[in-house]
Every structure is written in structure tokens, then in C-alpha cells.
Scaffold this motif. Sequence first.
Motif, PDB file in Angstrom:
ATOM      1  N   ARG A   1      35.607  45.451   4.995  1.00 21.71           N
ATOM      2  CA  ARG A   1      35.422  43.995   5.119  1.00 21.71           C
ATOM      3  C   ARG A   1      34.430  43.644   6.231  1.00 21.71           C
ATOM      4  O   ARG A   1      33.963  42.506   6.314  1.00 21.71           O
ATOM      5  N   ILE A   2      34.148  44.585   7.098  1.00 20.52           N
ATOM      6  CA  ILE A   2      33.241  44.328   8.217  1.00 20.52           C
ATOM      7  C   ILE A   2      31.798  44.348   7.711  1.00 20.52           C
ATOM      8  O   ILE A   2      31.327  45.363   7.209  1.00 20.52           O
ATOM      9  N   ARG A   3      31.087  43.223   7.836  1.00 18.96           N
ATOM     10  CA  ARG A   3      29.679  43.192   7.451  1.00 18.96           C
ATOM     11  C   ARG A   3      28.805  43.769   8.562  1.00 18.96           C
ATOM     12  O   ARG A   3      27.831  44.457   8.300  1.00 18.96           O
ATOM     13  N   CYS A   4      29.156  43.464   9.798  1.00 22.83           N
ATOM     14  CA  CYS A   4      28.489  44.089  10.941  1.00 22.83           C
ATOM     15  C   CYS A   4      29.398  43.941  12.151  1.00 22.83           C
ATOM     16  O   CYS A   4      30.302  43.102  12.162  1.00 22.83           O
ATOM     17  N   VAL A   5      29.170  44.782  13.123  1.00 21.17           N
ATOM     18  CA  VAL A   5      29.926  44.731  14.370  1.00 21.17           C
ATOM     19  C   VAL A   5      29.004  44.189  15.461  1.00 21.17           C
ATOM     20  O   VAL A   5      27.842  44.602  15.563  1.00 21.17           O
ATOM     21  N   PHE A   6      29.507  43.244  16.246  1.00 20.47           N
ATOM     22  CA  PHE A   6      28.722  42.707  17.350  1.00 20.47           C
ATOM     23  C   PHE A   6      28.640  43.751  18.464  1.00 20.47           C
ATOM     24  O   PHE A   6      29.672  44.233  18.949  1.00 20.47           O
ATOM     25  N   GLU A   7      27.435  44.096  18.883  1.00 20.24           N
ATOM     26  CA  GLU A   7      27.312  44.959  20.051  1.00 20.24           C
ATOM     27  C   GLU A   7      27.783  44.187  21.278  1.00 20.24           C
ATOM     28  O   GLU A   7      27.740  42.956  21.306  1.00 20.24           O
ATOM     29  N   THR A   8      28.229  44.905  22.293  1.00 17.58           N
ATOM     30  CA  THR A   8      28.864  44.235  23.432  1.00 17.58           C
ATOM     31  C   THR A   8      27.882  43.392  24.234  1.00 17.58           C
ATOM     32  O   THR A   8      28.300  42.466  24.935  1.00 17.58           O
ATOM     33  N   ASP A   9      26.577  43.673  24.143  1.00 13.67           N
ATOM     34  CA  ASP A   9      25.637  42.812  24.861  1.00 13.67           C
ATOM     35  C   ASP A   9      25.424  41.488  24.130  1.00 13.67           C
ATOM     36  O   ASP A   9      24.923  40.522  24.703  1.00 13.67           O
ATOM     37  N   GLN A  10      25.853  41.431  22.864  1.00 17.70           N
ATOM     38  CA  GLN A  10      25.813  40.196  22.087  1.00 17.70           C
ATOM     39  C   GLN A  10      27.096  39.405  22.262  1.00 17.70           C
ATOM     40  O   GLN A  10      27.078  38.193  22.476  1.00 17.70           O
ATOM     41  N   MET A  11      28.234  40.099  22.137  1.00 21.90           N
ATOM     42  CA  MET A  11      29.544  39.463  22.106  1.00 21.90           C
ATOM     43  C   MET A  11      30.492  40.335  22.925  1.00 21.90           C
ATOM     44  O   MET A  11      31.030  41.334  22.433  1.00 21.90           O
ATOM     45  N   LEU A  12      30.682  39.968  24.172  1.00 26.75           N
ATOM     46  CA  LEU A  12      31.494  40.788  25.062  1.00 26.75           C
ATOM     47  C   LEU A  12      32.969  40.664  24.680  1.00 26.75           C
ATOM     48  O   LEU A  12      33.476  39.557  24.516  1.00 26.75           O
ATOM     49  N   PRO A  13      33.684  41.789  24.523  1.00 24.45           N
ATOM     50  CA  PRO A  13      35.088  41.732  24.071  1.00 24.45           C
ATOM     51  C   PRO A  13      36.038  41.129  25.115  1.00 24.45           C
ATOM     52  O   PRO A  13      35.697  40.974  26.293  1.00 24.45           O
ATOM     53  N   ALA A  14      37.248  40.858  24.650  1.00 22.32           N
ATOM     54  CA  ALA A  14      38.320  40.404  25.539  1.00 22.32           C
ATOM     55  C   ALA A  14      38.863  41.586  26.329  1.00 22.32           C
ATOM     56  O   ALA A  14      38.780  42.743  25.890  1.00 22.32           O
ATOM     57  N   ALA A  15      39.443  41.289  27.483  1.00 18.46           N
ATOM     58  CA  ALA A  15      40.080  42.330  28.291  1.00 18.46           C
ATOM     59  C   ALA A  15      41.149  43.046  27.465  1.00 18.46           C
ATOM     60  O   ALA A  15      42.013  42.404  26.867  1.00 18.46           O
ATOM     61  N   GLY A  16      41.067  44.367  27.418  1.00 17.07           N
ATOM     62  CA  GLY A  16      42.069  45.154  26.711  1.00 17.07           C
ATOM     63  C   GLY A  16      41.907  45.236  25.217  1.00 17.07           C
ATOM     64  O   GLY A  16      42.712  45.899  24.546  1.00 17.07           O
TER      65      GLY A  16
END
Length: 310
Positions: free
Chosen positions: A182-197
Motif C-alpha cells: 500500500r506504500i506508494r513512497c516513503v518520506f525520507e527523514t530530511d523531508q518528513m522527520l518522524p515522531a519520537a520513538g
Amino acid sequence: MSPVLSPIVIATRESRLALWQAEHVQALLRARGHVVSLLGMTTLGDQILDRSLSKVGGKGLFVKELEVALLEGRAQIAVHSLKDVPMELPEGFALACVMEREDPRDAFVSPAFARLEDLPEGAVVGTSSLRRQVLLKALRPDLRIEPLRGNLDTRLRKLDEGQYHAIVLAAAGLKRLGLAERIRCVFETDQMLPAAGQGALGIEVRSDRRDLIDALAPLAHTPTWLTVAAERAVSRAMGGSCSMPLAAHGVLNSGTLHLRAAWGDPEGRVPLVRAEASAPVADLAAAEALGLAIAERLRAGGATGPAPVA
């Protein structure tokens, strides 16, 4: 091998993802000789679906009932997605184990568009995460960001019904449930920084259960634990609430932890504030010190949050 304890009951939410996580821990403990069963529960966070979490008490709503089960002795451990665990645990509880992290990134999911950049102007994107809202707005100010609550299957169903052009979900949950397609693409962390943990599992116990803490020790993944300790320290210092659009993500490499964080104004009145730093990290104290330093840099850049406790 740690000594085999009397039967262990795992308190878990009853969503498909939560059950996968609990069953994963159950299998690992059974492989070590323990007798393990599950206690499925519906939490307040699962029941309130018409309002955002930031308006009804935060992500702690997903763990409170599980903690009551631990307190009453109906269960001995609780398995959580670590990003759902409040930064300050109630007195009498401890995070006994942090397990190896799955992919911490956010996933772009859409039936018709391959990337965020491909969405037409004014497209509707679903998420109830304030962090994702401010990061999406920084990338595409023209988008309409609409609330999206419910478990993973419910969110995907709403997308498939045409309520949204795209939705943003944690990649880890989709991968764990075999839904990576279902994933079309994954955001790289420099684009979309994840939540803590994000992407990590934590196991909570009563703090007086030293036997359980020892039994869970082989399941811990020290690099993940050090990394998420730094991320959670940023969030704790900044207020530790899901009503604050805050991202924090670290990468540990050869004993050095590189930590980045971003803070956003939910009203969009000020630009994103970003901070990053690296430091040698060999224990939880060093990891948390780096997190506090990042929080100070965020404040220096204009982010707001409670003052750090001396």
C-alpha cells in the motif's frame, strides 16, 4: 537464559496492529520457555474517534487501561508502540524494554498518486497528527489537511472510499501487517522527520517487578533504546504532548548519535524551527543529555514549550 516465570499475561489493545505487536512479544518470550497469554482490551483512545487526540487527552488514552490491568494484576506486561507512550510514565511503572526498531519513517499512501509532489493543488490529505500536519504544510502549503482517526484498517478503508486523495501513515505499521504494497513512497527523514520513538516497541511493567525486567532484558535492543531515549528527551523537555507538533529522530552510528528535531506552530504563523547535533552516546544518561541540548536549541530558535526542569 533468564529464569522461567509464572505465566505472563500481556495487556494489549485489540486493533490488528496492536495484536500483531503483542503476539510478536509473546512468540519471543515463549521461545525462551515462558508461558504467555494475551489480555485484549479496548482503550479510551480506541473509542473516541470523532475528535483529534490532542483535544481529548493525548496518546496516553491508548495506554491507561493497560496500566490499570498491570496495577490490578490482571496482566504483567503491556506492549506499546513507543510513539504512543507518554513521555512521563505514572509513578510505579517502568519501561522495561525497548525492542529493535522497524522502519521509523512516514509512508505516503494513495490509490492514484505516487508521491506528495504529484497531488493536485488543493488535494485532501488525511492525518490527525499535528506533527505530520505542520510538516506537510511546510512541503505543500496548498494542500487541505483533514482529520483521520481510527485503526490502520479503518484509515485505509476511508482512503479507498474516496474521502481523501492520500493519507500519511507510519511505515512500520504497514510493514508489520504485511501491507507494504500500500506504500506508494516513503518520506525520507530530511523531508518528513518522524515522531519520537516511531517504529519502536516498548514493554511496560510495574517498576517493582524486577523479575519481569530481568526476563525481558534479552528482548531489548540497546542501539534502539539509546536512540529513542534521546528522541523522547527532546519531547519531554518541550512538553511531551501530542498537542505539540514536534518531531525528533536520531541515528546511532559507531557510538555517535546524530539527533535532529523540528517544532512547528499548528496555526502556521511562524516557520518550522529545526535543530540538530551529534554526540558520543554510550548510556541512557548521555542520550537524554543530547535530547535536552536539542530542546534548548529549538527554544533558542523560537520554539515554545515549558522551561526545562533544573
